[in-house]
Structures are given as C-alpha cells and as structure tokens.
Design a protein around this motif. Structure first.
Motif, PDB file in Angstrom:
ATOM      1  N   ARG A  10       0.865  -1.164  -0.035  1.00  0.00           N
ATOM      2  CA  ARG A  10      -0.132  -0.177   0.039  1.00  0.00           C
ATOM      3  C   ARG A  10       0.949   1.190   0.057  1.00  0.00           C
ATOM      4  NH1 ARG A  10      -4.434  -0.722   4.035  1.00  0.00           N
ATOM      5  NH2 ARG A  10      -5.508  -1.752   2.108  1.00  0.00           N
ATOM      6  N   ARG A  12       0.860   5.135   0.557  1.00  0.00           N
ATOM      7  CA  ARG A  12       0.032   6.291   1.160  1.00  0.00           C
ATOM      8  C   ARG A  12       0.647   7.620   0.888  1.00  0.00           C
ATOM      9  NH1 ARG A  12      -1.889   4.274   7.083  1.00  0.00           N
ATOM     10  NH2 ARG A  12      -3.360   2.454   6.021  1.00  0.00           N
ATOM     11  N   HIS A  50      -5.388  12.736   0.799  1.00  0.00           N
ATOM     12  CA  HIS A  50      -5.049  11.428   1.319  1.00  0.00           C
ATOM     13  C   HIS A  50      -5.342  10.589   0.229  1.00  0.00           C
ATOM     14  CE1 HIS A  50      -3.797  12.513   5.634  1.00  0.00           C
ATOM     15  NE2 HIS A  50      -4.804  13.361   5.202  1.00  0.00           N
ATOM     16  N   GLU A  52      -4.442   6.542  -1.350  1.00  0.00           N
ATOM     17  CA  GLU A  52      -3.923   5.300  -1.043  1.00  0.00           C
ATOM     18  C   GLU A  52      -4.201   4.390  -2.086  1.00  0.00           C
ATOM     19  OE1 GLU A  52      -5.588   3.121   2.296  1.00  0.00           O
ATOM     20  OE2 GLU A  52      -4.784   4.652   3.769  1.00  0.00           O
ATOM     21  N   ASP A  54      -3.259   0.524  -3.575  1.00  0.00           N
ATOM     22  CA  ASP A  54      -2.968  -0.902  -3.207  1.00  0.00           C
ATOM     23  C   ASP A  54      -2.375  -1.431  -4.423  1.00  0.00           C
ATOM     24  OD1 ASP A  54      -3.667  -0.676  -0.648  1.00  0.00           O
ATOM     25  OD2 ASP A  54      -5.619  -1.926  -0.763  1.00  0.00           O
ATOM     26  N   TRP A  81       5.115   4.067   1.706  1.00  0.00           N
ATOM     27  CA  TRP A  81       4.590   2.627   1.606  1.00  0.00           C
ATOM     28  C   TRP A  81       4.850   1.460   2.654  1.00  0.00           C
ATOM     29  CZ3 TRP A  81       7.156  -1.866   1.372  1.00  0.00           C
ATOM     30  CH2 TRP A  81       8.552  -1.959   1.556  1.00  0.00           C
TER      31      TRP A  81
END
Length: 84
Positions: A10, A12, A50, A52, A54, A81
């Motif tokens: 992930r 971020r 924000h 994210e 994946d 990450w």
C-alpha cells in the motif's frame, strides 16, 4: 524474486489540494503498465488529499522508487509505502 517480495503493498500519499495530485500519483503506475488493485482519494477539511494505492505483486524496491520519486513532486507532501 521470492514470494516474500511479491505481496499486497500500500502506497500512502499526502498531497496538496491540487487538481492534478491524484493523476500524478497514478501516472507512476501507468508508466510501468501496472493496474492498481484499489485506489482511494479523499480531500480532507485540512485542505490536503490523502491518497492510498494498493498494488498486488510488485517488488518492494519498485514501490520504494515510486514513493521516492513522488516525494520529489512539488504538490506531494509525503509518500510512504508499507505491506498491507
């Protein structure tokens, strides 16, 4: 690559409320012809995005490079990450 290197990772990102911020994050994956498993972006009341992302089955070194390059982008405040 070992199976330890390929897992769900992930990314971020915290970015300025710039209309192109999400596109700048996603273009790093487009350049590698990688389709993220999930993308989430939220504009917070503090005025930052924000984001994210994946990614499944990408080497950690590759995501580390992506995070580093994103960190050099003017509208990106942080890019980190971790394994999800």
């Amino acid at each position: 690559m070992s199976s330890d290197e390929l897992s769900l990772l992930r990314l971020r990102v915290v970015a300025d409320a710039d209309p192109g911020a999400v596109a700048r994050v996603l273009e790093r994956f487009q350049n590698l012809n990688v389709l993220p498993r999930r993308v989430s972006a939220e504009l917070c009341v503090t005025g930052v995005y924000h984001v994210e992302v994946d990614i499944l089955d990408m080497a950690e070194d590759t995501l580390r490079i992506i995070a580093t390059k994103l960190g050099e982008t003017p509208c990106i405040l942080t890019a980190r990450w971790h394994r999800a």
